[in-house]
Every structure is written in structure tokens, then in C-alpha cells.
Design an enzyme around this catalytic site. Structure first.
Site, PDB file in Angstrom:
ATOM      1  N   LYS A 109      25.070  53.309  51.841  1.00  0.00           N
ATOM      2  CA  LYS A 109      25.916  54.288  52.552  1.00  0.00           C
ATOM      3  C   LYS A 109      26.101  53.724  53.904  1.00  0.00           C
ATOM      4  O   LYS A 109      25.044  53.540  54.553  1.00  0.00           O
ATOM      5  CB  LYS A 109      25.508  55.705  52.293  1.00  0.00           C
ATOM      6  CG  LYS A 109      26.293  56.765  52.875  1.00  0.00           C
ATOM      7  CD  LYS A 109      25.570  58.024  52.851  1.00  0.00           C
ATOM      8  CE  LYS A 109      26.440  59.297  53.022  1.00  0.00           C
ATOM      9  NZ  LYS A 109      25.893  60.494  52.591  1.00  0.00           N
ATOM     10  N   SER A 116      28.729  63.650  50.184  1.00  0.00           N
ATOM     11  CA  SER A 116      29.410  62.489  50.947  1.00  0.00           C
ATOM     12  C   SER A 116      29.179  61.187  50.456  1.00  0.00           C
ATOM     13  O   SER A 116      29.738  60.239  50.935  1.00  0.00           O
ATOM     14  CB  SER A 116      29.000  63.016  52.382  1.00  0.00           C
ATOM     15  OG  SER A 116      27.514  62.620  52.655  1.00  0.00           O
ATOM     16  N   SER A 154      24.619  65.943  49.229  1.00  0.00           N
ATOM     17  CA  SER A 154      25.338  64.722  49.304  1.00  0.00           C
ATOM     18  C   SER A 154      24.845  63.549  48.489  1.00  0.00           C
ATOM     19  O   SER A 154      25.629  62.595  48.315  1.00  0.00           O
ATOM     20  CB  SER A 154      25.478  64.271  50.823  1.00  0.00           C
ATOM     21  OG  SER A 154      26.636  65.302  51.214  1.00  0.00           O
TER      22      SER A 154
END
Length: 474
Positions: free
Chosen positions: A86, A161, A185
Site C-alpha cells: 500500500k 482504504s 482498512s
């Protein structure tokens, strides 16, 4: 002698299987990296999971690791295994955008601690993955890098996210990823994309070099296609960091050792129906099925009460908004036009919150945490759905649950954010797909620093799950 592997075999190889083959010199790290890059080339235009690809660097590192392996030199448990991150984890000499315009050109001087640990263990960094802007949202509809799409249905969100991480792992573009989790997330996208995602105990994994969202609830953790790979990755990244003020000085066990011990004799708690509230029919059916499967494996399932849970979502939201807005205060005042609309509005709303609300939320947090810890002493684990619905459509602002219209963000965070507020470990495991062909996850929650048990229960679930071995229809 090296065996011949087709690229499609390698896309779906688990990290543990790859580890064994590389150790036996039956698989080349170069071959594995090439297969992942081929998959990215084929799918990323559709899914938009990667926002940066390090193809040349990854191949060079794979060649170095292959040469070391030929000499019998092994860096660690991830020797030759590709990992994608990420884009919230600092990578020295490579942009770390946090999915934003503001940090589009930010190049860190050093790696995040977890990135350093991955490299020391022999992992090969494939690239950086899309996320909701500044990790402040659950859709990964990113105004600067475009939306990431769910591999099971590209008209739907992957969750967020850490949506790029979930989409990349679920579609075979990488076997392992790291995500962050402040309000679900890691677990939301894992559930919506049909992979395994673990939010460890607060303080179990260092956050130094990870761009913050809300300092008192931020967690970093592993995302993978199997519970075994999740355990493997956690073992690499966990451990004390004296430079992270939230880091816990606790020994790191071998998370792989007890995976197969099963759940026989365990007491597993389930919140009362009134505490859970309404969920989608498919989710309700799947969750009941999972509980019966665990009973069939020898566990005892019993209803438990957590009365303080009612005030938890409001307290979580107040703390999240206050802490995020404190962090972004200067930028949102000086450069409001550089934020996407949803994140800008949330940050401005957070600046308007009174300090008394933040303090009251902390009082709710203290009481809720105390009562949850007492509950988790009476059971081996608490089980609940990860999300009350399957993946919503991209652009949808509301979803229907049992005939009620609910805000998407409120719906998707409902079962996950309580465990950010309280800091206990929570694991999402894929259980089955809905009648629309969308993944449904089950969440396992345990007492602090008991990741061994959460993985053990997760492994038992995974082995009996109807969705085991199912892949997105790409």
C-alpha cells in the site's frame, strides 16, 4: 533440478508453497517475479491496483536472490517472494504518495521499519498499490489515481482504504501485501475481495515510516490469500521498535506453529442479534453456516453481551476525525483544493469538533475497552461478520440492508471500527460468495497479543469454507 511452471500456476501459488519450492531449488525467484509482472501487465489497466511498478528493480533483486540461493545463502523466510505495498509505507528513493496530490512527489530518505524487515527477510518489492486518499475512506475511489476495482465484479469497490492491496492479492498480481487499518482498512477490503486480512494488536507492528491517519488507532498488518501466508508475513513484520512510541515490548511467537491445532474445546462468543443489528440476508446465512461449521469441529458457540458496544462507533468517529484533522490542519487550510472533495469535507468537519467531544469519546473508549477485555477473558474468541453487506457499486453513497437505506461508510465500518478503538487483534477470513458471486468474510477477534489464537481459529474456518480455492472470474 528446477521444475517447469506455467505463469498461471505461479499467479495462484501461496507464499508458503513458493518458499518451499525456492528452498528446494524447484522454483526461481526470477520466474516468480516475471509471472507476477505478466499478471500486472494483463490486469492492472482494468483493476487499477498498482500506482507504481518496480519491474526492472524487482527482476534485478530476484536475480541477486537466485544467485544467493544457488550458493545456499538464505536471507530469511521470504527469500525470493514478491510483495507489493500500500503506498502509505515509506520506501527509500521511491515516491510514497499516500494516494494524494499533496505528496505525489514525496521521496523518503529511508524505508519504513516494516519495509526494512521485509527486505531483510528476502522479500522482493514489486511496487506500490492504490489506496483511498490519505487512507481516509473505505472505497478506494481515488480522485488523483482513479478508482481501484473489485476483481470479483469490476463495477464494484474493493473496499478501502487498502483497496489496491486487496485487489492485487485477490487477482494474483502478488501473493502478499501490507495494509493499514484505522477503522477497518485492512479487514473491509479483505472481506469484499475474498482474501485474508489481519489487524494485529495495537503496538504489535511498528508504524515508523507509515504515514499516519489517527495516531491512537493506526495499525499496520498483513494481507494474503491464505491464513498460513498471513501468519508467515506477520512473523516477519511484528516486533518491538524503540522509535515507535506506540510499539509494545513483547516477544514474537512462531505464528505458524499452532495453526493446525483446531478449535476443539474452544468457547467462541457471538454477540446477541440485537447487538449485531441488521445484516444482508446472504451475510446472515453465511455467518450462521460458519458458526455451525465451527461447532462441527468441536467448538462451543455461545451468545455474549457487550452492552458498551452501542456507543463505540460514535466514539471511534469523533477520535478519528479529531486526530486526522489535527494532522492535516495546515494543509487543509493552505491547500484545500489539493484534496479530493470527500476527504476535504471530512477534514474540515474534524476541525470544527469541540475538544469536549474528543474527551468524552475517550471516556467511552476506556469503558468499552475494559468491558471487551473482560468479555475476551471468558471466551477464546469473538466472532461476527466482517461487513454487513457485500461490495457496493462504485459511486454508491448508500446501500440497502434488509430494506433499510444505510450510508456506505457507516455500513462497512460498523463491525470493524470497534476493534480499532479497543486495539485488539481482528482477522477477516473469506467464507463464501453470495448469490451475486461476491465474497463474504467472517471476523475473528481475540484478546490483546493473542494473534496465535486468532490465526488458529481463522485457519480452522478457512479449511471448511465453501469459498476455499475459489478465484475471481477474471
Amino acid at each position: 533440478m528446477r521444475a517447469h511452471h506455467s505463469a498461471s500456476d505461479l499467479w495462484w501459488l501461496s507464499a508458503r508453497e513458493a518458499q518451499r519450492l525456492i528452498r528446494r531449488k524447484r522454483l526461481s525467484p526470477v520466474e516468480l517475479v516475471r509471472a507476477c509482472l505478466e499478471r500486472v501487465q494483463a490486469l492492472n489497466d482494468t483493476l487499477n491496483a498498482y500506482i507504481a511498478l518496480y519491474a526492472e528493480e524487482a527482476l534485478r533483486e530476484a536475480q541477486r536472490l537466485e544467485a544467493e540461493a544457488q550458493q545456499g545463502a538464505w536471507r530469511g523466510p521470504l527469500h525470493g517472494i514478491p510483495v507489493a505495498l500500500k503506498d502509505i509505507f515509506a520506501t527509500a528513493g521511491q515516491p510514497t504518495t499516500v494516494g494524494s496530490r499533496i505528496l505525489r512527489d514525496f521521496i523518503p530518505q529511508e524505508d519504513a521499519v516494516v519495509v526494512h524487515r521485509l527486505k531483510e527477510a528476502g522479500a522482493i518489492l514489486l511496487g506500490k498499490l492504490n489506496l483511498h486518499e490519505f487512507a481516509y475512506g473505505i472505497t478506494t475511489v481515488n480522485p488523483h489515481f482513479g478508482p481501484t476495482r473489485n476483481p470479483w465484479d469490476t463495477s464494484r469497490i474493493p473496499g478501502g482504504s487498502s483497496g489496491g492491496s486487496a485487489a492485487a492479492v485477490a487477482s494474483g498480481m502478488c501473493p502478499l501485501s501490507l495494509g493499514t487499518d484505522t477503522g477497518g482498512s485492512i479487514r473491509i477490503p479483505s472481506a469484499l475481495c475474498g482474501i485474508v486480512g489481519l489487524k494485529p494488536t495495537y503496538g504489535r507492528v511498528s508504524r515508523r515510516g507509515v504515514f499516519p491517519l489517527a495516531w491512537s488507532m493506526d495499525h499496520a498488518g498483513p494481507m494474503a490469500r491464505t491464513v498460513e501466508d498471513t501468519a508467515l508475513l506477520l512473523g516477519v513484520i511484528a516486533g518491538y521498535d524503540p522509535h515507535d512510541p506506540g510499539s509494545a515490548h513483547r516477544p514474537v511467537p512462531n505464528y505458524l506453529r499452532n495453526l493446525e491445532k483446531g478449535v476443539k474445546g474452544m468457547v467462541l462468543g457471538v454477540l446477541t442479534e440485537s447487538a449485531l443489528g441488521v445484516v444482508d440476508t446472504d451475510v446472515e446465512t453465511a455467518f450462521g453456516e460458519a458458526l455451525r461449521a465451527l461447532e462441527g469441529l468441536g467448538a462451543k458457540v455461545e451468545e455474549v453481551a457487550w452492552p458498551e458496544a452501542e456507543g463505540v462507533p460514535g466514539a471511534h468517529l469523533a477520535i478519528l476525525m479529531a486526530e486526522a484533522s489535527a494532522l492535516h490542519q495546515r494543509w487543509v487550510k493552505e491547500r484545500p483544493q489539493d484534496y479530493g472533495e470527500d476527504v476535504r469535507l471530512r477534514l474540515l468537519a474534524g476541525l470544527a469538533l469541540p475538544g469536549t467531544l474528543y474527551l468524552k469519546a475517550q471516556q467511552v473508549r476506556r469503558k468499552a475497552t475494559s468491558s471487551l477485555l473482560a468479555l475476551l477473558e471468558r471466551v477464546n474468541a469473538l466472532l461476527l461478520p466482517t461487513c454487513p453487506v457485500t461490495a457496493p457499486l462504485i459511486g454508491a453513497e448508500r446501500v440497502s440492508i434488509a430494506g433499510r437505506s444505510v450510508d456506505v461508510r457507516t455500513a462497512l465500518t460498523r463491525f470493524v471500527s470497534p476493534f480499532n478503538l479497543t486495539g485488539v487483534p481482528a482477522l477477516s477470513v473469506p467464507w463464501r460468495v453470495s448469490h451475486e458471486g461476491l465474497p463474504i468474510g467472517v471476523q475473528v477477534v481475540v484478546k490483546p497479543f493473542d494473534e496465535t489464537t486468532v490465526l488458529q481459529v481463522g485457519y480452522a474456518l478457512e479449511q471448511t469454507a465453501p469459498s476455499k480455492g475459489k478465484r475471481p472470474p477474471l
